[in-house]
Design a protein around this motif. Structure first.
Motif: not given
Length: 543
Positions: A76-89, A241-248, A250-253
């Protein structure tokens, strides 16, 4: 209608199956291993209950058979991490409002599915994806994961039952809310049980979760996610989600709704996360919970009164089960000079009996380390020891990655108690032993305490009760899990809550109530039954 009190009694630990020749569990496991190897899996992410594929794939190969492809996962990319956050919320409010007995039922069903319908599947996925033998997989991906699910349901019930006292005319109560936002779960390769526990313990408390497993654990993580979905976990509660740690990060923190992290991994990564979270603290709606377990340099302290065979068995199992890739693995041992030669000789002979190879061959005690990066790092430590005058290879020392990432169980003897392999976490099948003057036992205990920045696990082996008592007292801060006359590994849910302090983490004890408190936010409610109607107190009256 919700008008009853529900009780989830303390469970027993899930029995460990033997997989002895001729047993039905052995036959079932062999069959499932063959079935998984016969297919190539296309593994998606799971966001809001939907399968998400990106086309950017990463191959999955058994560490012990690198030419064989088990499948691939979609990165995944940053957009998928954002989508996961939105789905969770989006799922948060309904999940938080779901009555406890309904939430509990999901995780109890998942435990039952693992214990019955999918027991061979969970073990086979761990054996192939992480190169664990049948016994190591059974105690991890079956028994421990099942225990986490069942015991956490019980522990959370006990927490919910805790209520404050009420004075006459007043009713007080505590409400245990989930955190306000989403929880990020970052899980390691080495334990499928940790991979399952970190997201589910938070979700059980009513939280919603973004789950990022290690790439080398995706094979089992995706399987467990499907088990949770079959058990009835609502869409969006846990998003894989499967994304690089630093990318995760950058989006989550940087997200205002970030409410906590449940982490197991390296000390360096955890410290970087903590620093980043601290730097962003003004952005968050609430102070995030930071929970982490980050590794160890675990010790075995041997007293002159110890039984040599007990020591050898503790070291052989404690240092080399699962190729030493346990946070709790014995990696430094202190041997008294009255028995050091005997222990080293017997240990070397024991290691020669250990077969090494694929997990599918049940006669192999040793399998492969997790990947090439780990292999190269461990091999470098061994090569350096071969050239260093302060070190000697007394057993093992060979390695080969032509077919898989195989490293022999290796014992290094050093004359320097501060030698690099006595101090640094290696995370592989390497044990370093140091011989001390048996008359300087107490001084050596102080050496053990100050040698490492970690404080996860450790053990004392002795028959002298005064020596045991002294070690227990002097090493009080050196290990969060301390063992007497045993190896420093093998913590069992409900029996030895797991976690360490110092550089080993926040010591929030997975497998206990202590951990679950971190995913709850209590609200005190005071109701005055007959409110006063006059501000004046009796002391104001004239005599």
């Amino acid at each position: 209608m919700h008008n009853a009190y529900f009780d989830f009694a303390a469970p027993g630990n899930e029995p460990v199956m033997s997989f002895a020749p001729g047993s039905p569990e052995r036959a079932a496991l062999k069959k499932q291993l063959a079935a998984f190897k016969a297919q190539e899996m296309d593994i998606p992410m799971y966001i809001g209950g939907k399968e998400v594929r990106t086309g950017k794939t990463v191959d999955i190969r058994p560490p012990h058979e690198i030419k064989h492809k088990l499948g691939h996962f979609h990165q995944g990319e940053a957009s998928h991490v954002t989508a996961a956050i939105n789905a969770a919320l989006a799922a948060r409010q309904q999940w938080a409002d779901t009555p406890w007995e309904q939430r509990a039922a999901v995780f109890l069903k998942a435990a039952e599915l693992l214990a019955t319908k999918y027991r061979a599947h969970t073990n086979a996925a761990t054996m192939l994806g992480q190169s664990k033998n049948a016994f190591q997989a059974e105690i991890d991906s079956a028994c421990e994961l099942i225990d986490f699910l069942r015991f956490n349901v019980h522990y959370l019930t006990e927490i919910y039952r805790q209520q404050p006292a009420s004075s006459p005319g007043v009713h007080n109560r505590l409400e245990y809310r989930p955190l306000e936002g989403f929880v990020l779960a970052v899980t390691p390769f080495n334990f499928s049980a940790i991979g399952g526990n970190l997201p589910t313990s938070a979700a059980m408390c009513g939280n919603v979760v973004v789950w990022k497993p290690a790439n080398t654990q995706v094979y089992h993580a995706s399987f467990f996610m499907k088990v949770l979905m079959e058990a009835g976990l609502p869409d969006g509660v846990i998003n894989l989600v499967y994304a690089d740690g630093p990318l995760i990060g950058d989006v989550c923190f940087t997200h205002p709704d970030f409410a906590g992290i449940h982490f197991t991994g390296s000390t360096g990564v955890f410290q970087t996360m903590w620093k980043t979270i601290g730097g962003n603290i003004a952005k968050y709606k609430t102070y995030p919970r930071i929970v982490g377990e980050t590794g160890g340099k675990d010790f075995v302290m041997v007293h002159r009164s110890a039984d040599a065979d007990t020591v050898v068995t503790a070291l052989a199992r404690g240092a080399f089960e699962f190729q030493g890739q346990k946070c709790s693995a014995a990696s430094r041992a202190y041997l008294p000079d009255n028995m050091a030669d005997e222990i080293k000789s017997k240990l070397a002979a024991t290691l020669k009996t250990m077969k090494m190879g694929t997990t599918e061959d049940f006669s192999n005690f040793i399998n492969a380390v997790i990947d090439e990066r780990s292999f190269d790092k461990i091999a470098k430590y061994i090569d350096n020891a071969k050239k260093d005058p302060a070190a000697e290879i007394v057993a093992g020392g060979h390695y080969d990655k032509s077919a898989g990432y195989f490293i022999e169980p290796t014992v290094i003897a050093t004359t320097d108690p501060n030698y690099v392999t006595m101090c640094e976490e290696i995370f592989g099948p390497v044990l370093t032993v140091y011989t001390y003057d048996a008359e300087k036992y107490e001084e050596t205990l102080e050496l053990v305490d100050r040698t490492s920045t970690y404080a996860l696990t450790g053990s004392i082996i002795a028959q002298d009760r005064y020596a045991i008592e002294l070690a227990t007292r002097k090493l009080v801060n050196a290990a969060g899990n301390f063992y007497i006359n045993d190896k420093p590994t093998g913590a069992v849910v409900g029996q030895q809550p797991f976690g360490g302090a110092r550089a080993s983490g926040t010591n929030d004890k997975a497998g206990s109530q202590l951990n679950l408190y971190r995913w709850l936010s209590a609200r005190t409610v005071k109701e005055t039954l007959v409110p006063p109607t006059d501000y004046r107190y009796p002391f104001l009256q004239e005599a």
